[in-house]
Design a protein around this motif. Structure first.
Motif, PDB file in Angstrom:
ATOM      1  N   THR A 101       0.864  -1.180   0.000  1.00  0.00           N
ATOM      2  CA  THR A 101       0.000   0.000   0.000  1.00  0.00           C
ATOM      3  C   THR A 101       0.897   1.226   0.000  1.00  0.00           C
ATOM      4  O   THR A 101       1.997   1.204   0.570  1.00  0.00           O
ATOM      5  CB  THR A 101      -0.941   0.051   1.225  1.00  0.00           C
ATOM      6  OG1 THR A 101      -0.165   0.079   2.420  1.00  0.00           O
ATOM      7  CG2 THR A 101      -1.882  -1.141   1.246  1.00  0.00           C
ATOM      8  N   TYR A 102       0.421   2.270  -0.657  1.00  0.00           N
ATOM      9  CA  TYR A 102       1.197   3.496  -0.744  1.00  0.00           C
ATOM     10  C   TYR A 102       0.236   4.680  -0.773  1.00  0.00           C
ATOM     11  O   TYR A 102      -0.623   4.769  -1.651  1.00  0.00           O
ATOM     12  CB  TYR A 102       2.077   3.489  -1.999  1.00  0.00           C
ATOM     13  CG  TYR A 102       2.870   4.752  -2.163  1.00  0.00           C
ATOM     14  CD1 TYR A 102       3.919   5.047  -1.299  1.00  0.00           C
ATOM     15  CD2 TYR A 102       2.570   5.663  -3.161  1.00  0.00           C
ATOM     16  CE1 TYR A 102       4.652   6.223  -1.435  1.00  0.00           C
ATOM     17  CE2 TYR A 102       3.295   6.838  -3.304  1.00  0.00           C
ATOM     18  CZ  TYR A 102       4.331   7.110  -2.428  1.00  0.00           C
ATOM     19  OH  TYR A 102       5.050   8.269  -2.558  1.00  0.00           O
ATOM     20  N   ASP A 103       0.356   5.578   0.208  1.00  0.00           N
ATOM     21  CA  ASP A 103      -0.456   6.794   0.263  1.00  0.00           C
ATOM     22  C   ASP A 103       0.235   7.898  -0.512  1.00  0.00           C
ATOM     23  O   ASP A 103       1.456   8.034  -0.456  1.00  0.00           O
ATOM     24  CB  ASP A 103      -0.627   7.262   1.718  1.00  0.00           C
ATOM     25  CG  ASP A 103      -1.423   6.274   2.551  1.00  0.00           C
ATOM     26  OD1 ASP A 103      -2.488   5.845   2.096  1.00  0.00           O
ATOM     27  OD2 ASP A 103      -0.962   5.927   3.662  1.00  0.00           O
ATOM     28  N   GLY A 136      -0.404  12.200  -2.215  1.00  0.00           N
ATOM     29  CA  GLY A 136      -1.250  13.382  -2.254  1.00  0.00           C
ATOM     30  C   GLY A 136      -0.471  14.674  -2.280  1.00  0.00           C
ATOM     31  O   GLY A 136       0.664  14.747  -1.809  1.00  0.00           O
ATOM     32  N   ARG A 142      -5.588  13.356  -3.158  1.00  0.00           N
ATOM     33  CA  ARG A 142      -5.000  12.390  -2.223  1.00  0.00           C
ATOM     34  C   ARG A 142      -5.510  11.007  -2.584  1.00  0.00           C
ATOM     35  O   ARG A 142      -6.590  10.875  -3.143  1.00  0.00           O
ATOM     36  CB  ARG A 142      -5.406  12.711  -0.787  1.00  0.00           C
ATOM     37  CG  ARG A 142      -4.873  14.029  -0.312  1.00  0.00           C
ATOM     38  CD  ARG A 142      -4.424  13.938   1.140  1.00  0.00           C
ATOM     39  NE  ARG A 142      -3.658  15.102   1.503  1.00  0.00           N
ATOM     40  CZ  ARG A 142      -2.348  15.225   1.363  1.00  0.00           C
ATOM     41  NH1 ARG A 142      -1.647  14.254   0.863  1.00  0.00           N
ATOM     42  NH2 ARG A 142      -1.722  16.315   1.726  1.00  0.00           N
ATOM     43  N   GLY A 143      -4.738  10.012  -2.239  1.00  0.00           N
ATOM     44  CA  GLY A 143      -5.199   8.673  -2.552  1.00  0.00           C
ATOM     45  C   GLY A 143      -4.319   7.595  -1.981  1.00  0.00           C
ATOM     46  O   GLY A 143      -3.394   7.852  -1.201  1.00  0.00           O
ATOM     47  N   ILE A 144      -4.622   6.382  -2.428  1.00  0.00           N
ATOM     48  CA  ILE A 144      -3.873   5.215  -1.975  1.00  0.00           C
ATOM     49  C   ILE A 144      -3.761   4.215  -3.118  1.00  0.00           C
ATOM     50  O   ILE A 144      -4.697   4.044  -3.899  1.00  0.00           O
ATOM     51  CB  ILE A 144      -4.533   4.562  -0.732  1.00  0.00           C
ATOM     52  CG1 ILE A 144      -3.644   3.466  -0.151  1.00  0.00           C
ATOM     53  CG2 ILE A 144      -5.929   4.051  -1.060  1.00  0.00           C
ATOM     54  CD1 ILE A 144      -4.070   2.982   1.216  1.00  0.00           C
ATOM     55  N   THR A 180      -5.164   2.312  -7.935  1.00  0.00           N
ATOM     56  CA  THR A 180      -5.084   3.557  -7.186  1.00  0.00           C
ATOM     57  C   THR A 180      -6.490   4.113  -7.037  1.00  0.00           C
ATOM     58  O   THR A 180      -7.291   4.079  -7.975  1.00  0.00           O
ATOM     59  CB  THR A 180      -4.207   4.617  -7.892  1.00  0.00           C
ATOM     60  OG1 THR A 180      -4.752   4.919  -9.165  1.00  0.00           O
ATOM     61  CG2 THR A 180      -2.781   4.145  -8.027  1.00  0.00           C
ATOM     62  N   SER A 232      -8.231   7.680  -6.000  1.00  0.00           N
ATOM     63  CA  SER A 232      -7.884   9.090  -5.830  1.00  0.00           C
ATOM     64  C   SER A 232      -9.116   9.895  -5.435  1.00  0.00           C
ATOM     65  O   SER A 232     -10.219   9.627  -5.901  1.00  0.00           O
ATOM     66  CB  SER A 232      -7.316   9.661  -7.131  1.00  0.00           C
ATOM     67  OG  SER A 232      -6.173   8.952  -7.526  1.00  0.00           O
TER      68      SER A 232
END
Length: 140
Positions: free
Chosen positions: A46-48, A50, A68-70, A88, A90
């Motif tokens: 997982t990667y945040d 933004g 912003r997103g993940i 992803t 967003s």
């Protein structure tokens, strides 16, 4: 109010993905995901992400908005390469306050503008970042 309601969802998502900077935010995000995959190795990832971006080219009233997103996906070790697959999600957030941002609408009520979208992500990256096109990481 949502981007879908005002007819700007596709334009905002495309401006974010391709129109921001030399290669767009999706390219920088791909580099960031590849970097994280190299750090973490095989398994779930997982990667945040933004930042604020200028969306004034879509409509002057958007100005700067935040995306912003993940990323949620999987990394599979393939010897000299890593196979990264996932999605992803967003979210766009902004507040419309004044069309010219100079206080003309005294007593006007600001309102939020929101939107969200998803995109599939798939890449095969060389483990050695120096030998890969997914090498340079821009933190933005």
């Amino acid at each position: 109010m949502t981007l879908l309601e005002i007819g700007h969802l596709r334009e905002i998502a495309e401006q974010y993905a391709y129109g921001d900077g030399a290669e767009g935010a999706f390219r920088r995000l791909a580099d960031q995901i590849a970097h994280k995959a190299r750090e973490s190795g095989e398994g779930w990832l997982t990667y945040d992400f933004g930042d604020a971006y200028d969306f004034g080219d879509v409509a002057f009233s958007h100005g700067y908005g935040e995306v912003r997103g993940i990323f949620v996906g999987r990394v599979d070790d393939r010897g000299a390469t890593l196979r990264i697959t996932g999605e992803t999600s967003s979210e766009f957030r902004d507040s419309f306050e004044d069309p010219l941002d100079i206080g003309i609408e005294a007593g006007g009520t600001p309102y939020p503008i929101t939107g969200d979208w998803t995109a599939r992500f798939s890449a095969a990256v060389i483990k050695d970042a120096g030998a890969s096109q997914y090498g340079a990481v821009d933190a933005r």
